[in-house]
Motif scaffolding. Sequence first.
Motif, PDB file in Angstrom:
ATOM      1  N   ARG A 108       7.965   6.112  22.445  1.00 51.60           N
ATOM      2  CA  ARG A 108       8.859   6.493  21.207  1.00 51.60           C
ATOM      3  C   ARG A 108       8.996   8.173  20.372  1.00 51.60           C
ATOM      4  N   PRO A 109       9.832   8.478  19.921  1.00 55.88           N
ATOM      5  CA  PRO A 109       7.905   9.936  19.119  1.00 55.88           C
ATOM      6  C   PRO A 109       7.860   8.870  17.515  1.00 55.88           C
ATOM      7  N   LEU A 110       7.267   9.368  17.222  1.00 60.07           N
ATOM      8  CA  LEU A 110       7.135   9.024  15.513  1.00 60.07           C
ATOM      9  C   LEU A 110       7.406  10.267  14.877  1.00 60.07           C
ATOM     10  N   ILE A 111       8.016   9.965  13.335  1.00 63.95           N
ATOM     11  CA  ILE A 111       8.743  11.041  12.706  1.00 63.95           C
ATOM     12  C   ILE A 111       7.846  10.027  11.214  1.00 63.95           C
ATOM     13  N   GLY A 114      21.045   7.640  15.464  1.00 68.16           N
ATOM     14  CA  GLY A 114      21.739   7.698  15.591  1.00 68.16           C
ATOM     15  C   GLY A 114      21.534   7.861  17.889  1.00 68.16           C
ATOM     16  N   ARG A 115      21.448   5.984  17.295  1.00 62.20           N
ATOM     17  CA  ARG A 115      21.020   5.342  18.975  1.00 62.20           C
ATOM     18  C   ARG A 115      19.778   5.750  19.371  1.00 62.20           C
ATOM     19  N   THR A 116      19.339   5.796  18.328  1.00 64.40           N
ATOM     20  CA  THR A 116      17.668   7.112  19.432  1.00 64.40           C
ATOM     21  C   THR A 116      16.972   6.320  18.752  1.00 64.40           C
ATOM     22  N   PRO A 117      16.239   4.718  19.828  1.00 59.83           N
ATOM     23  CA  PRO A 117      14.730   4.572  19.306  1.00 59.83           C
ATOM     24  C   PRO A 117      13.504   5.689  18.692  1.00 59.83           C
ATOM     25  N   ILE A 118      13.385   4.907  17.670  1.00 61.16           N
ATOM     26  CA  ILE A 118      12.075   5.983  17.006  1.00 61.16           C
ATOM     27  C   ILE A 118      11.031   5.174  16.424  1.00 61.16           C
ATOM     28  N   VAL A 119       9.799   5.479  16.372  1.00 58.08           N
ATOM     29  CA  VAL A 119       8.803   5.436  15.375  1.00 58.08           C
ATOM     30  C   VAL A 119       8.997   6.005  14.156  1.00 58.08           C
ATOM     31  N   ALA A 120       8.902   5.538  12.273  1.00 66.79           N
ATOM     32  CA  ALA A 120       8.771   6.360  11.611  1.00 66.79           C
ATOM     33  C   ALA A 120       7.581   5.527  10.330  1.00 66.79           C
ATOM     34  N   ALA A 121       7.031   6.653   9.508  1.00 68.78           N
ATOM     35  CA  ALA A 121       5.825   5.924   8.951  1.00 68.78           C
ATOM     36  C   ALA A 121       6.182   7.222   7.725  1.00 68.78           C
ATOM     37  N   ALA A 122       6.418   6.026   6.248  1.00 65.29           N
ATOM     38  CA  ALA A 122       6.253   7.308   4.916  1.00 65.29           C
ATOM     39  C   ALA A 122       5.406   7.043   3.995  1.00 65.29           C
ATOM     40  N   GLU A 167       0.827  -0.898  -0.119  1.00 66.76           N
ATOM     41  CA  GLU A 167      -0.090   0.038   0.191  1.00 66.76           C
ATOM     42  C   GLU A 167       0.956   1.047   0.036  1.00 66.76           C
ATOM     43  N   ALA A 168       0.281   2.208   0.225  1.00 67.52           N
ATOM     44  CA  ALA A 168       0.856   4.001  -0.379  1.00 67.52           C
ATOM     45  C   ALA A 168       1.649   4.159   1.259  1.00 67.52           C
ATOM     46  N   MET A 169       1.569   2.900   2.518  1.00 68.42           N
ATOM     47  CA  MET A 169       1.922   3.704   3.349  1.00 68.42           C
ATOM     48  C   MET A 169       3.744   2.643   4.097  1.00 68.42           C
ATOM     49  N   LEU A 170       4.675   3.289   5.006  1.00 66.07           N
ATOM     50  CA  LEU A 170       5.508   1.388   5.459  1.00 66.07           C
ATOM     51  C   LEU A 170       5.264   2.087   7.134  1.00 66.07           C
ATOM     52  N   VAL A 171       5.148   1.805   7.817  1.00 66.49           N
ATOM     53  CA  VAL A 171       5.603   2.154   8.716  1.00 66.49           C
ATOM     54  C   VAL A 171       6.580   0.997   9.686  1.00 66.49           C
ATOM     55  N   ALA A 172       7.888   1.626  10.534  1.00 66.27           N
ATOM     56  CA  ALA A 172       8.872   0.796  10.945  1.00 66.27           C
ATOM     57  C   ALA A 172       9.268   1.049  12.147  1.00 66.27           C
ATOM     58  N   THR A 173       9.564  -0.038  12.751  1.00 60.71           N
ATOM     59  CA  THR A 173      10.503   0.762  14.199  1.00 60.71           C
ATOM     60  C   THR A 173      12.439   0.839  14.179  1.00 60.71           C
ATOM     61  N   GLY A 174      12.738   0.975  14.701  1.00 62.92           N
ATOM     62  CA  GLY A 174      14.404   1.207  14.536  1.00 62.92           C
ATOM     63  C   GLY A 174      15.168   2.349  14.878  1.00 62.92           C
ATOM     64  N   GLU A 175      16.483   2.342  15.488  1.00 58.73           N
ATOM     65  CA  GLU A 175      17.233   3.808  15.656  1.00 58.73           C
ATOM     66  C   GLU A 175      18.158   4.842  14.642  1.00 58.73           C
TER      67      GLU A 175
END
Length: 312
Positions: free
Chosen positions: A156-159, A118-126, A108-116
């Motif tokens: 975690r923060p969301l980007i 700069g050694r800072t854990p985040i959640v990202a969506a694109a 689909e049109a959006m991908l969601v992932a977790t990771g780090e």
Amino acid sequence: MNWITNYVRPRINSIFSRREVPENLWTKCDECGTMLFHRELSDNLNVCTNCGHHMAITPRDRFRALFDGGVFAEVGVPEPLADPLQFRDQKKYPDRMKAAQKQTGEKEAMLVATGEIGRTPIVAAAQDFSFMGGSMGMYVGNAIIAAAEEAVKLKRPLILFSAAGGARMQEGILSLMQMPRSTVAVQMLKEAGLPYIVVLTHPTTGGVTASYAMLGDVHIAEPNALICFAGPRVIEQTIREKLPEGFQRAEYLLDHGMLDRVTPRTEMRDELITITRMLMGQPPAIKGDLPPPGELAEPDAAQPAADDAPKE
């Protein structure tokens, strides 16, 4: 005999020994027309090395360049109804979906992932503009909610990287309902005291701009990105007046207080690391001690290149 040995045989051998050369080893910049070698372009994150024009980049390639070592884990997104309105224009909606999935290799049109980063854990969506214009349908709404819930659960923060032509017309009112749903998801983050950072890329328009794309704690845009609700051409045709130069582009919005920063893609990772650590109350990162990002995947000659975002 010499003529056959010296000319005919080498000529025949050269014809049959030719190697297949991939067609997409070179990419022409839409802005300046420079021909860019694929490795040079991928090393520069799909940014023209001559004029700095930011070309389209897939969510997976973006995440490879964002996360430490290019390592990330996908977050599962609930599947919505396949064709709730039985919509059909020139094609059936399921046929359009299959064509987009085949072209992009994504569900689909959006991908969601977790990771780090700069050694800072985040959640990202694109969002992926090459998937039906990155249009916001029920799946995208589910993806934003899944990303927010994962961020709250993991603290975690969301980007979020936005890139969309607006709501998905094939889902009608159900697509428009994702605007309040995504707003509620953002409110979950605010109530949990977690940062929500939005990176607006070219283009971010329509209902996406009118909802989650402009609700961040920090708004960053890539250079010259089109960010608007209605496009410049629509506005000009409505009011019958010429708009200012660069109207609704990232730099114009920054000058008028709609954005916090305009940051080139090649500097985005460092910028996000700094802002994320600041908002999470962590000490500044030491650049020499940061793990490197991943690398973009080499283009596959067998796959057709995705269409770039249209220019307004």
